[in-house]
Design an enzyme around this catalytic site. Structure first.
Site, PDB file in Angstrom:
ATOM      1  N   GLN A  73      -0.968   4.679   1.230  1.00 40.62           N
ATOM      2  CA  GLN A  73      -0.783   3.345   1.826  1.00 40.62           C
ATOM      3  C   GLN A  73      -2.133   2.645   1.992  1.00 40.62           C
ATOM      4  OE1 GLN A  73       2.193   3.469   5.265  1.00 40.62           O
ATOM      5  NE2 GLN A  73       2.004   5.636   4.801  1.00 40.62           N
ATOM      6  N   ARG A 138      -1.580  20.923  -8.909  1.00 38.38           N
ATOM      7  CA  ARG A 138      -1.408  20.009  -7.757  1.00 38.38           C
ATOM      8  C   ARG A 138      -0.118  19.194  -7.822  1.00 38.38           C
ATOM      9  NH1 ARG A 138      -5.270  14.737  -8.773  1.00 38.38           N
ATOM     10  NH2 ARG A 138      -5.069  14.696 -11.018  1.00 38.38           N
ATOM     11  N   ASN A 154     -15.561  -4.637   4.658  1.00 38.61           N
ATOM     12  CA  ASN A 154     -16.291  -5.632   5.441  1.00 38.61           C
ATOM     13  C   ASN A 154     -15.391  -6.073   6.602  1.00 38.61           C
ATOM     14  OD1 ASN A 154     -14.754  -8.002   4.707  1.00 38.61           O
ATOM     15  ND2 ASN A 154     -15.836  -8.050   2.742  1.00 38.61           N
ATOM     16  N   ARG A 165      -1.992  -3.008  10.069  1.00 43.46           N
ATOM     17  CA  ARG A 165      -1.810  -1.560  10.275  1.00 43.46           C
ATOM     18  C   ARG A 165      -1.876  -1.116  11.735  1.00 43.46           C
ATOM     19  NH1 ARG A 165       0.661  -0.040   5.526  1.00 43.46           N
ATOM     20  NH2 ARG A 165      -0.545  -0.783   3.759  1.00 43.46           N
TER      21      ARG A 165
HETATM   22  C1  LIG Z   1       4.596  -2.477   7.391  1.00 46.32           C
HETATM   23  C2  LIG Z   1       4.252  -2.447   5.930  1.00 46.32           C
HETATM   24  C3  LIG Z   1       5.223  -2.079   5.014  1.00 46.32           C
HETATM   25  C4  LIG Z   1       4.909  -2.049   3.641  1.00 46.32           C
HETATM   26  N1  LIG Z   1       5.888  -1.680   2.758  1.00 46.32           N
HETATM   27  C5  LIG Z   1       5.615  -1.658   1.443  1.00 46.32           C
HETATM   28  C6  LIG Z   1       6.610  -1.304   0.478  1.00 46.32           C
HETATM   29  O1  LIG Z   1       7.731  -0.979   0.830  1.00 46.32           O
HETATM   30  N2  LIG Z   1       6.261  -1.286  -0.831  1.00 46.32           N
HETATM   31  C7  LIG Z   1       5.021  -1.657  -1.272  1.00 46.32           C
HETATM   32  O2  LIG Z   1       4.762  -1.657  -2.480  1.00 46.32           O
HETATM   33  N3  LIG Z   1       4.062  -2.000  -0.393  1.00 46.32           N
HETATM   34  C8  LIG Z   1       4.319  -2.015   0.934  1.00 46.32           C
HETATM   35  N4  LIG Z   1       3.332  -2.371   1.822  1.00 46.32           N
HETATM   36  C9  LIG Z   1       1.985  -2.675   1.307  1.00 46.32           C
HETATM   37  C10 LIG Z   1       1.713  -4.187   1.239  1.00 46.32           C
HETATM   38  O3  LIG Z   1       2.623  -4.841   0.384  1.00 46.32           O
HETATM   39  C11 LIG Z   1       0.278  -4.474   0.764  1.00 46.32           C
HETATM   40  O4  LIG Z   1       0.106  -3.981  -0.553  1.00 46.32           O
HETATM   41  C12 LIG Z   1      -0.762  -3.826   1.638  1.00 46.32           C
HETATM   42  O5  LIG Z   1      -0.467  -4.001   2.990  1.00 46.32           O
HETATM   43  C13 LIG Z   1      -2.132  -4.450   1.330  1.00 46.32           C
HETATM   44  O6  LIG Z   1      -2.148  -5.725   1.917  1.00 46.32           O
HETATM   45  P1  LIG Z   1      -2.757  -7.032   1.247  1.00 46.32           P
HETATM   46  O7  LIG Z   1      -2.353  -7.125  -0.179  1.00 46.32           O
HETATM   47  O8  LIG Z   1      -2.473  -8.213   2.127  1.00 46.32           O
HETATM   48  O9  LIG Z   1      -4.275  -6.778   1.508  1.00 46.32           O
HETATM   49  P2  LIG Z   1      -5.560  -6.384   0.686  1.00 46.32           P
HETATM   50  O10 LIG Z   1      -5.289  -5.739  -0.621  1.00 46.32           O
HETATM   51  O11 LIG Z   1      -6.301  -5.625   1.711  1.00 46.32           O
HETATM   52  O12 LIG Z   1      -6.216  -7.773   0.399  1.00 46.32           O
HETATM   53  C14 LIG Z   1      -6.664  -8.636   1.437  1.00 46.32           C
HETATM   54  C15 LIG Z   1      -6.280 -10.054   1.095  1.00 46.32           C
HETATM   55  O13 LIG Z   1      -7.020 -10.467  -0.066  1.00 46.32           O
HETATM   56  C16 LIG Z   1      -6.216 -11.337  -0.829  1.00 46.32           C
HETATM   57  N5  LIG Z   1      -5.995 -10.713  -2.147  1.00 46.32           N
HETATM   58  C17 LIG Z   1      -6.312  -9.445  -2.516  1.00 46.32           C
HETATM   59  N6  LIG Z   1      -6.007  -9.255  -3.802  1.00 46.32           N
HETATM   60  C18 LIG Z   1      -5.462 -10.391  -4.244  1.00 46.32           C
HETATM   61  C19 LIG Z   1      -4.926 -10.809  -5.493  1.00 46.32           C
HETATM   62  N7  LIG Z   1      -4.855 -10.018  -6.563  1.00 46.32           N
HETATM   63  N8  LIG Z   1      -4.483 -12.070  -5.608  1.00 46.32           N
HETATM   64  C20 LIG Z   1      -4.530 -12.915  -4.555  1.00 46.32           C
HETATM   65  N9  LIG Z   1      -5.002 -12.587  -3.330  1.00 46.32           N
HETATM   66  C21 LIG Z   1      -5.473 -11.341  -3.190  1.00 46.32           C
HETATM   67  C22 LIG Z   1      -4.896 -11.527  -0.078  1.00 46.32           C
HETATM   68  O14 LIG Z   1      -5.012 -12.650   0.750  1.00 46.32           O
HETATM   69  C23 LIG Z   1      -4.812 -10.281   0.757  1.00 46.32           C
HETATM   70  O15 LIG Z   1      -4.005 -10.422   1.916  1.00 46.32           O
HETATM   71  C24 LIG Z   1       3.610  -2.399   3.183  1.00 46.32           C
HETATM   72  C25 LIG Z   1       2.653  -2.774   4.130  1.00 46.32           C
HETATM   73  C26 LIG Z   1       2.948  -2.799   5.484  1.00 46.32           C
HETATM   74  C27 LIG Z   1       1.878  -3.189   6.469  1.00 46.32           C
END
Ligand SMILES: Cc1cc2nc3c(=O)[nH]c(=O)nc-3n(C[C@H](O)[C@H](O)[C@H](O)COP(=O)(O)OP(=O)(O)OC[C@H]3O[C@@H](n4cnc5c(N)ncnc54)[C@H](O)[C@@H]3O)c2cc1C
Length: 220
Positions: A73, A138, A154, A165
């Protein structure tokens, strides 16, 4: 699980405050380093959402004894750097496994869980004995297998990470880790992380019908 802050940008609150102020001043950041009052400059900028200024602060953590389920995760967070213990180069024969609280709470479930783990590790050891390399043996290992990982983020990414989280919607293990990381960050950078945590710390919960409906508490 052991969570340690290995290193961070020294005086991160001041660095980010001076970076913010340098945007609106004729003076350079080096000139203002001694005189700036971070508590006056920084919280306002963060509250306004001008979060690029906190990208100047970086934090490196060691997380040891977490499950592979947690790290799967964790590594979805893309604006971060990770170095994880290899299951190719490190034998998993001595590795442990995480026991979820829900399993521990029921003696039959706990017995079944531990017995299954013992059988898995016996199979792993036998495969290695038969000449199967670690990288293939593994494949029998479970999500609960423990691992060590070094994380650098950062402060902007950390704020986002804590928002997702530390929330009670996150799974308990990653939540436990995130809450420990937040506590460590607050000790060294109280201003940057003052209002960090799930969205409900700062305003309405964005989780809609999935909302827990309760004010945030890290003990949930
Ligand atoms: C409660 C919970 C349940 C979840 N359940 C699932 C699930 O069932 N299945 C699943 O696959 N995932 C799941 N996730 C994971 C979730 O979908 C995200 O992949 C994960 O939380 C990373 O978050 P993020 O993409 O916002 O942040 P990060 O990857 O940390 O990126 C930070 C921010 O940068 C920007 N960013 C980063 N990369 C890009 C990009 N390529 N394009 C545009 N903007 C970008 C966005 O604004 C993003 O919010 C879950 C997460 C949570 C917290």
């Amino acid at each position: 699980m052991k969570v340690t802050l290995l290193a961070c940008t020294p005086d991160a609150d001041r660095i980010c405050a001076v970076a913010a102020r340098s945007c609106y001043s004729e003076r350079g950041a080096s000139e203002m380093m001694g005189s700036i009052e971070p508590e006056k400059a920084l919280p306002r900028v963060i509250a306004m959402g001008h979060l690029s200024v906190v990208e100047h602060a970086a934090f490196t953590f060691s997380v040891e004894g977490a499950s592979r389920s947690l790290t799967h995760q964790l590594v979805r967070h893309r604006i971060a750097s990770f170095s994880q213990q290899s299951q190719r180069y490190v034998s998993m024969e001595g590795a442990g496994f995480v026991i979820p609280h829900t399993v521990e709470a029921d003696s039959e479930a706990e017995g079944l869980y531990k017995e299954t783990m013992e059988r898995i590790w016996a199979a792993y050891a036998r495969l290695v004995e038969l000449g199967v390399p670690n990288e293939d043996a593994r494949y029998v290992l479970p999500n609960g297998c423990t691992t060590n990982i070094t994380i650098t983020m950062n402060a902007r990414e950390l704020l986002h990470f804590f928002s997702l989280r530390c929330c009670s919607r996150a799974q308990w293990e990653i939540r436990e880790m995130a809450c420990q990381m937040l506590e460590l960050c607050r000790k060294v950078s109280p201003l940057i992380f003052k209002d960090a945590g799930p969205a409900c710390v700062r305003g309405p919960c964005p989780e809609g019908e999935k909302s827990c409906g309760r004010p945030w508490t890290k003990a949930d």
